[in-house]
Design an enzyme around this catalytic site. Structure first.
Site, PDB file in Angstrom:
ATOM      1  N   ASP A  30      44.742  70.696 -22.710  1.00  0.00           N
ATOM      2  CA  ASP A  30      45.219  71.642 -23.718  1.00  0.00           C
ATOM      3  C   ASP A  30      46.544  72.240 -23.223  1.00  0.00           C
ATOM      4  O   ASP A  30      46.669  72.573 -22.045  1.00  0.00           O
ATOM      5  CB  ASP A  30      44.185  72.765 -23.898  1.00  0.00           C
ATOM      6  CG  ASP A  30      44.333  73.488 -25.230  1.00  0.00           C
ATOM      7  OD1 ASP A  30      43.371  73.468 -26.009  1.00  0.00           O
ATOM      8  OD2 ASP A  30      45.404  74.080 -25.482  1.00  0.00           O
ATOM      9  N   GLY A  59      45.375  77.312 -28.233  1.00  0.00           N
ATOM     10  CA  GLY A  59      44.136  77.570 -27.479  1.00  0.00           C
ATOM     11  C   GLY A  59      44.377  78.651 -26.445  1.00  0.00           C
ATOM     12  O   GLY A  59      45.494  79.152 -26.303  1.00  0.00           O
ATOM     13  N   LEU A  84      41.023  66.509 -30.748  1.00  0.00           N
ATOM     14  CA  LEU A  84      41.128  67.706 -31.594  1.00  0.00           C
ATOM     15  C   LEU A  84      42.524  68.315 -31.569  1.00  0.00           C
ATOM     16  O   LEU A  84      42.866  69.132 -32.420  1.00  0.00           O
ATOM     17  CB  LEU A  84      40.122  68.783 -31.122  1.00  0.00           C
ATOM     18  CG  LEU A  84      38.682  68.706 -31.629  1.00  0.00           C
ATOM     19  CD1 LEU A  84      37.983  67.452 -31.123  1.00  0.00           C
ATOM     20  CD2 LEU A  84      37.886  69.931 -31.184  1.00  0.00           C
ATOM     21  N   TYR A  88      51.272  68.577 -43.338  1.00  0.00           N
ATOM     22  CA  TYR A  88      50.113  68.611 -42.431  1.00  0.00           C
ATOM     23  C   TYR A  88      49.055  67.617 -42.895  1.00  0.00           C
ATOM     24  O   TYR A  88      48.562  66.799 -42.106  1.00  0.00           O
ATOM     25  CB  TYR A  88      49.549  70.035 -42.393  1.00  0.00           C
ATOM     26  CG  TYR A  88      48.259  70.170 -41.620  1.00  0.00           C
ATOM     27  CD1 TYR A  88      48.230  69.926 -40.252  1.00  0.00           C
ATOM     28  CD2 TYR A  88      47.079  70.538 -42.258  1.00  0.00           C
ATOM     29  CE1 TYR A  88      47.049  70.042 -39.542  1.00  0.00           C
ATOM     30  CE2 TYR A  88      45.897  70.665 -41.554  1.00  0.00           C
ATOM     31  CZ  TYR A  88      45.886  70.420 -40.198  1.00  0.00           C
ATOM     32  OH  TYR A  88      44.719  70.530 -39.492  1.00  0.00           O
TER      33      TYR A  88
END
Ligand code: UDP
Length: 334
Positions: free
Chosen positions: A31, A36, A76, A149
């Site tokens: 990440d 996050g 993700l 998107y």
């Protein structure tokens, strides 16, 4: 299993990491902390089967190592949130498409399983509800930046299926519908954390448009359970699944529910879309998944209704707000 989660310090990723560890798997999270946060994975850092790498998924060399280690990649990592996407569409499109290319290219030689989290945004503004996985995607004009998107995620789906057909990469595509729960931040404009924060601080609750648009909110624990079951089921490979809840609710009613459940005195105000997101913004009026396909394959059913979801999110934010107030208090020196 050895599981790599890209975007694993994010809201959904961190819940997934937790659930995979609980099920006995080894987990590596990569990440870049753009959306996050380390706080999300703090409780996991003492686990021996857990590893966290702070870097971008666009770092090809690093990703080659991590994908090679993994049995399954939960991809993700993405630029998410309507607000972020309309603010910087180029970044959203580039990051999402490049990251997907890298993951698939690296998964191909050893045919590593890839679970790709796509989005209900790809259905666009179709008026046929509930949305089925084999429906046409109805996207708006390219000068309305929101659709970039959806396009980037749809391209990810096309690419994943192409790699499955051409190289036999076992891919599974999950279209997530408005996942909500603790740790989802309000920073990128998502509606439930925003309403909850506004209600708890006594600020106006901002309903965009006329509030008659609908969504179906899914408890993050249900989303995570679905992702894990899809990753393990051999017949999920090469397929697309809706993952969400089919409890449809109008946004204005969500505002009233949050206000009532929190006991807040906040007024509910209506903000035109152009003030919220700039000119030329387009929203979808209704969004509801057809869950037949995922129910048939893995017996998936959403387990938490919206009212209970809101209660849980409120509890989480109350604690969070209390900690914030504590942190803001002047420190007393001994
Ligand atoms: N929304 C709203 N007030 C806010 C944030 C969002 O009324 O402060 C609306 C938004 O216009 C949309 C719905 O709530 O109709 C869900 O928005 P979100 O950004 O959470 O998700 P998405 O649009 O991707 O479904």
């Amino acid at each position: 299993m050895r599981c790599l989660i890209t975007g694993g310090a994010g809201f959904i990723g961190s819940h997934l990491a937790e659930a995979l560890l609980r099920a006995g798997h080894a987990v590596t999270v990569v990440d870049d902390l753009s959306t996050g946060s380390l706080e999300n994975i703090e409780p996991l850092r003492s686990e021996v089967r857990f590893r966290c790498v702070i870097d971008t998924v666009l770092n090809h060399r690093l990703m080659a190592e991590l994908v090679n280690w993994a049995d399954v990649v939960f991809h993700l990592a993405a630029v998410v949130g309507v607000k972020l996407v309309v603010e910087d569409p180029a970044r959203a499109i580039e990051t999402n498409v490049r990251a997907m290319e890298i993951v698939l290219e690296l998964a191909a030689p050893k045919r590593k399983k890839v679970v790709f989290t796509s989005t209900s945004e790809v259905y666009g503004k179709t008026s046929r509800v509930p949305f089925r996985e084999d429906d046409d995607l109805v996207l708006g004009a390219p000068w309305r930046s929101r659709w970039g998107y959806a396009c980037s995620k749809a391209l990810g789906e096309f690419l994943a299926l192409a790699y499955w057909r051409k190289y036999g990469v076992p891919v599974v595509i999950a279209r997530l519908f408005n996942t909500v729960g603790p740790r989802q931040t309000d920073r990128y404009g998502m509606v439930i954390p925003t309403f909850v924060r506004q209600a708890l601080r006594g600020e106006p609750i901002t309903v965009y448009g006329d509030g008659q648009q609908t969504r179906s909110f899914c408890w993050v624990g249900d989303t995570v359970r679905a992702l894990m079951a899809l990753a393990e089921h051999p017949d999920a490979v090469g397929q697309i699944f809706n993952v969400g809840s089919d409890e449809e609710v109008r946004i204005v009613d969500v505002a009233h529910q949050v206000k009532a459940l929190s006991g807040s005195a906040s007024p509910i105000v209506f903000i035109p879309y152009n003030r919220a997101y700039g000119d030329g913004f387009e929203d979808m009026r209704r969004r509801v998944p057809d869950l037949t396909k995922i129910r048939t394959l893995i017996g998936y059913r959403p387990t938490v209704r919206l009212e209970e979801i809101l209660r849980r999110v409120l509890r989480h934010y109350r604690r969070f707000e209390a900690d914030r107030r504590l942190a803001l208090q002047p420190q007393c020196l001994p």
